[in-house]
Enzyme design. Structure first.
Site, PDB file in Angstrom:
ATOM      1  N   TYR A 144     -42.963  22.060  -3.507  1.00  0.00           N
ATOM      2  CA  TYR A 144     -42.305  21.291  -2.449  1.00  0.00           C
ATOM      3  C   TYR A 144     -41.562  22.235  -1.524  1.00  0.00           C
ATOM      4  CZ  TYR A 144     -39.265  17.800  -0.208  1.00  0.00           C
ATOM      5  OH  TYR A 144     -38.605  17.008   0.703  1.00  0.00           O
ATOM      6  N   ASP A 239     -40.213  30.532  -1.136  1.00  0.00           N
ATOM      7  CA  ASP A 239     -39.278  29.426  -0.961  1.00  0.00           C
ATOM      8  C   ASP A 239     -38.282  29.495  -2.118  1.00  0.00           C
ATOM      9  OD1 ASP A 239     -37.886  27.095  -0.889  1.00  0.00           O
ATOM     10  OD2 ASP A 239     -39.624  25.778  -0.640  1.00  0.00           O
ATOM     11  N   LYS A 267     -29.667  24.700  -0.847  1.00  0.00           N
ATOM     12  CA  LYS A 267     -28.964  24.396  -2.105  1.00  0.00           C
ATOM     13  C   LYS A 267     -27.775  25.333  -2.378  1.00  0.00           C
ATOM     14  CE  LYS A 267     -32.676  21.507  -3.458  1.00  0.00           C
ATOM     15  NZ  LYS A 267     -34.120  21.574  -3.432  1.00  0.00           N
TER      16      LYS A 267
END
Ligand SMILES: *Cc1c(COP(=O)(O)O)cnc(C)c1O
Length: 426
Positions: A144, A239, A267
């Site tokens: 994702y 990522d 995050k």
């Protein structure tokens, strides 16, 4: 447990917000039942609107690696807020966070802040295309990278040369530039690269995957990707929205010993406020506006409150680098406890773990890619999820998410969690 107030709040939310939530996984669709509304949280614990307490294993899906309402972050934000919340002009704290992030992460010279992981990945791909002058990207099934169009792609009918949309609203035109490979399948990547020779700008990957459970790349695969990229003039995009500042100061690049060309963050780097970032060597980053032609911008990018939270978080992690090891030890303790319980009960399962990321899949087969991760028994997962919830353990409400341990979790909390598992499968 009683969830009366949560349920009432959810009914009300559904009147005004699609599905009652602002991000779909929160809605409990995969596990059934109504989501729990949080009132507040401190350290390792969540407190809901009905006064129930939960030991938290999602930590806001990763950012709160030092626990909820962590004092240095909260104080930094409060202090900053008193001086104004946004200016649309440069501030010193942006450089402070940039300097610190660049000093902690290998192989990057410059960093650009955005507002989410989605934005970071979307912008990184644009930069990779602008830098290489090529259009196509390779992504891996089950990884994702946020919800931007280029990533909402499944393998198409001509899967070797183009993908197809996996959400309405994503155009065929966009999908044709995203090719899909399987995680841990180097041969598959080689094939895509050969068939699309000279057309691929970037390979984008979660270097440790966390969005199909936790999945670890094998050595040959991850080093092989680096080699292919070197040979073919393709940029390797890591990522690290999940792994950055979680697996260690330098993230997955450091722990795997593989350099990426562009690294994306989210995050943890925002300490619980909305921050994303992408970073690379100077020669790549200089292609970005205003120095170069690749456009990228943001009204609230580098927002002072967000920067102050990120700076307080990274400062703490930089100072206390033993925290990564201590988190990995706690995660191992949980792993061993779960192993003991599940083995005794004779339930088919797999546990994948890396650092402070861990996931449990109810299947006999090793989980190494998307196809093997979907083989988990969802009925067992639902029973597990709701059973644990009833015992005050908050896990991701989906079998395809990694758990994120946080430093506030004590060994007593972990043992309480293991004991809860025992009672769920009594
Ligand atoms: C969470 C996540 C994203 C998206 O970040 P948002 O801040 O939710 O947009 C991208 N990549 C990975 C690996 C993620 O875990």
């Amino acid at each position: 447990m009683i969830y009366q107030r949560s349920s009432a709040l959810f009914q009300e939310a559904k009147k005004y917000i699609p599905g009652g939530v602002n991000s779909p996984v929160r809605a409990f669709k995969a596990v059934g039942g109504d989501p729990i509304f949080v009132k507040e949280a401190k350290g390792a614990y969540l407190f809901d609107e009905d006064g129930n307490r939960f030991i938290d294993y999602i930590a806001s899906w990763g950012p709160l690696i030092l626990g909820h309402a962590f004092e240095p972050v909260i104080n930094a934000v409060i202090e900053k807020a008193r001086k104004g919340t946004s200016f649309g002009m440069p501030t010193e704290i942006e450089t402070e966070l940039a300097r610190l992030a660049v000093s902690m992460v290998p192989n990057i010279d410059k960093i650009r802040f955005v507002n989410s992981g989605t934005e970071a990945c979307m912008s990184a791909v644009r930069l990779a295309r602008g830098y290489t002058g090529k259009d196509k990207i390779i992504k891996f099934a089950g990884c994702y990278h946020g919800h931007s169009d280029s990533f909402l792609i499944q393998a198409g009918s001509g899967a070797l040369t183009f993908g197809s949309p996996n959400s309405p609203g994503v155009t065929q035109g966009t999908a044709k530039d995203t090719l899909l490979a399987d995680y841990n399948d180097l041969e598959g990547v080689k094939k895509l690269v050969a068939v699309n020779k000279g057309e691929i700008a970037a390979i984008i990957i979660e270097p440790i995957a966390g969005n199909m459970g936790c999945i670890i790349p094998n050595d040959e695969f991850i080093h092989g990707l680096r080699e292919i990229c070197n040979q073919e003039g393709i940029l390797l995009l890591f990522d690290e929205v999940m792994t950055g500042f979680r697996l260690g100061k330098g993230g997955a690049q450091e722990v795997l010993g593989v350099n990426a060309d562009i690294v994306m963050f989210g995050k943890v780097i925002g300490g619980g406020l909305p921050v994303g970032a992408f970073a690379a060597r100077e020669e790549i980053m200089n292609h970005l506006a205003p120095d170069g032609p690749v456009y990228q911008a943001g009204t609230l990018s580098g927002n002072p409150l967000a920067m102050s939270a990120g700076l307080a978080m990274l400062t703490e992690l930089n100072k206390r680098s033993e925290v990564f090891e201590s988190l990995a030890d706690k995660t191992e303790h949980l792993h061993e406890g779960f192993d003991n319980v599940l083995r005794q009960k004779g339930i088919p399962y797999q546990i994948n773990r890396f650092g402070s990321m861990i996931s449990l899949h109810f299947t006999d087969e090793p989980v190494v890619d998307f196809a093997s991760s979907v083989k988990g028994n969802n009925q067992t997962f639902k029973k597990y999820f709701h059973g644990m919830l009833e015992k005050g353990i908050y896990l991701p409400p989906s079998a395809f998410e990694s758990y994120f341990l946080n430093d506030a979790l004590s060994y007593a909390d972990l043992d309480e969690t293991i004991a809860a598992l025992t009672s769920v499968f009594e």
